[in-house]
Design an enzyme around this catalytic site. Structure first.
Site, short mmCIF file in Angstrom:
data_model
loop_
_atom_site.label_atom_id
_atom_site.label_comp_id
_atom_site.label_asym_id
_atom_site.label_seq_id
_atom_site.Cartn_x
_atom_site.Cartn_y
_atom_site.Cartn_z
N LYS A 1 4.60 -1.59 5.05
CA LYS A 1 4.35 -2.91 5.63
C LYS A 1 4.17 -4.01 4.57
O LYS A 1 5.14 -4.46 3.94
CB LYS A 1 3.16 -2.82 6.59
CG LYS A 1 3.44 -1.84 7.76
CD LYS A 1 2.27 -1.74 8.71
CE LYS A 1 2.42 -0.55 9.64
NZ LYS A 1 3.24 -0.84 10.82
N TYR B 1 -1.61 7.80 13.68
CA TYR B 1 -0.15 7.88 13.59
C TYR B 1 0.22 7.72 12.12
O TYR B 1 -0.25 6.79 11.46
CB TYR B 1 0.47 6.76 14.42
CG TYR B 1 1.99 6.69 14.36
CD1 TYR B 1 2.62 5.65 13.66
CD2 TYR B 1 2.79 7.62 15.00
CE1 TYR B 1 4.00 5.56 13.61
CE2 TYR B 1 4.17 7.53 14.95
CZ TYR B 1 4.77 6.51 14.26
OH TYR B 1 6.14 6.42 14.20
N ASP C 1 -3.88 7.27 4.39
CA ASP C 1 -2.67 6.61 4.87
C ASP C 1 -3.00 5.13 5.07
O ASP C 1 -3.54 4.75 6.11
CB ASP C 1 -2.17 7.25 6.16
CG ASP C 1 -0.93 6.56 6.67
OD1 ASP C 1 -0.38 7.00 7.70
OD2 ASP C 1 -0.51 5.56 6.06
#
Ligand code: KE4
Length: 430
Positions: free
Chosen positions: A267, A144, A239
């Site tokens: 994050k 994702y 990523d």
């Protein structure tokens, strides 16, 4: 959780928010029951509006490596906020955080701050297409990369959790520009390069897959991706929204010894505030406006509060032994869970990298998304519910990773092993 203020709030929320939540996985659809609403978070714990306390292993989906409301981050935010919180003009903090990031991850020679991981991956892919003058992107099943249209193809996280076949609203013409392969299968990627030769702009990958549970790379997988991209003139995008500053001080690229062309972060880099980063080779990033013609912009990008929170967070992680202690506690947690599973006769495949961890209720190995989907999600749902009643909050999906923060004490780990052991026994008995 039955009844109480969470139920009342959830009923109200469902009248004004889709599914009553602002991000699908929070709705507990995969595990059942009503999500608890949080009153406050401190250190390793969350307290809900009905006064129940949980040891938290979601940690805002990996953002809170220091735990909730860490005093150093709180102090930095307070100091910054006294002077205003967004200027729409450059400020020292964004330069300081960029230099801090580059110091930890030297492959990010130049970078740009945005406001989410989704924005970061969107911009990185746009840049890769511009730099290579090619349209196709390769991603991996179960990975994702945020909710931008082109990524909602065989995606992980909430898409996998809800079992959604990709997403309506993404035009077929756009989805067709995203090619997919199984994680850990470099041969399949080589085949895509053979078939699509000079049309592939980039390969984007979660170096350790955290959006399908936890799937580590085979030792030869990322070196093979690096070589394939070099051989075919495509860019390798790591990523690291989840793995950055999580699986090692310098992220997965440090742990794996791979230098990607572009990296995306999120994050932890914002310390729990909305921050994403895309960056990499200077010759690529210089194509970004206003240096170059590739456009990307953002009203709140680089705002002083988020920068202060990110900077304070990264500086705390530089304490001697910070990552070693996190890894030791995570390993102890997983050893305890695997021992419990053995005693209950429940198959479990668990793994971790640093303090990012996951477990599948299925015999291993789990090397890709197809393997991960063999996990017993019904048993996981019962275990999750039993864990909640015992004060342990696991990610409400078998296809999400868990996280240990520096606020998780040895006593938290002992408590968690004990309660998850009992909860697994309960879940299995049903
Ligand atoms: P955000 O747009 O949610 O900040 O980042 C998207 C993203 C990109 N890349 C990776 C590797 C990610 O893990 C994420 C977001 N992760 C999920 C957790 N599985 C966010 C949680 C949620 O969607 O509520």
């Amino acid at each position: 959780m039955k009844g109480g203020r969470s139920s009342e709030l959830f009923d109200r929320a469902k009248r004004v928010l889709p599914g009553g939540v602002n991000s699908p996985v929070r709705a507990f659809r995969a595990v059942g029951g009503t999500p608890f609403f949080v009153a406050r978070g401190h250190g390793s714990s969350l307290v809900d509006v009905d006064g129940r306390e949980y040891v938290d292993y979601v940690c805002s989906w990996g953002a809170l490596i220091l735990g909730h409301a860490h005093p150093a981050v709180l102090a930095a935010i307070h100091v910054a906020a006294e002077h205003g919180w967004t200027y729409g003009a450059p400020c020292p903090a964004e330069v300081e955080l960029a230099e801090e990031v580059r110091g930890r991850m030297p492959s990010l020679e130049v970078m740009r701050f945005v406001n989410s991981g989704t924005e970061a991956t969107m911009a990185a892919v746009r840049l890769a297409r511009a730099a290579t003058d090619r349209d196709l992107i390769v991603k991996f099943e179960g990975c994702y990369h945020g909710h931008a249209d082109g990524f909602l193809v065989k995606a992980g996280s909430g898409v996998a959790t809800l079992g959604l076949p990709d997403s309506p609203g993404v035009p077929a013409a756009l989805a067709s520009l995203t090619l997919t392969a199984p994680f850990n299968d470099a041969t399949a990627v080589a085949e895509l390069f053979r078939k699509h030769a000079k049309r592939i702009a980039a390969v984007i990958v979660e170096p350790y897959v955290g959006n399908a549970g936890f799937i580590p790379p085979d030792a030869d997988f990322h070196p093979a991706l690096r070589a394939l991209c070099d051989d075919h003139g495509a860019l390798l995008i790591f990523d690291e929204v989840m793995t950055g500053f999580r699986v090692a001080a310098g992220g997965a690229q440090e742990r794996l010894g791979i230098v990607p062309d572009l990296t995306t972060l999120g994050k932890i880099v914002g310390g729990g505030f909305p921050v994403g980063v895309y960056g990499g080779r200077a010759d690529l990033m210089r194509r970004i406006a206003p240096d170059g013609p590739v456009y990307q912009a953002g009203t709140l990008s680089g705002n002083p509060i988020a920068m202060a929170a990110g900077l304070a967070t990264l500086r705390e992680t530089e304490a001697p032994g910070f990552y070693d202690q996190l890894e030791r506690r995570t390993a102890r947690l997983l050893d305890g869970l695997q021992e419990a599973a053995r005693r209950h006769g429940v198959p479990m495949t668990a793994g971790h990298a640093g303090s990012m961890w996951g477990m599948y209720l299925v015999e291993g190995p789990v090397r890709n998304y197809a393997d991960a989907k063999r996990s017993d999600t019904a048993l996981f749902a019962r275990w999750h519910k039993a864990a909640l009643t015992r004060g342990v909050f696991l990610a409400p999906s078998a296809f999400e990773a868990g996280f240990v923060s520096s606020a998780h004490s040895e006593a938290d780990i002992d408590f968690t092993i004990q309660e998850l052991d009992a909860a697994l026994g309960e879940a299995r008995a049903h």
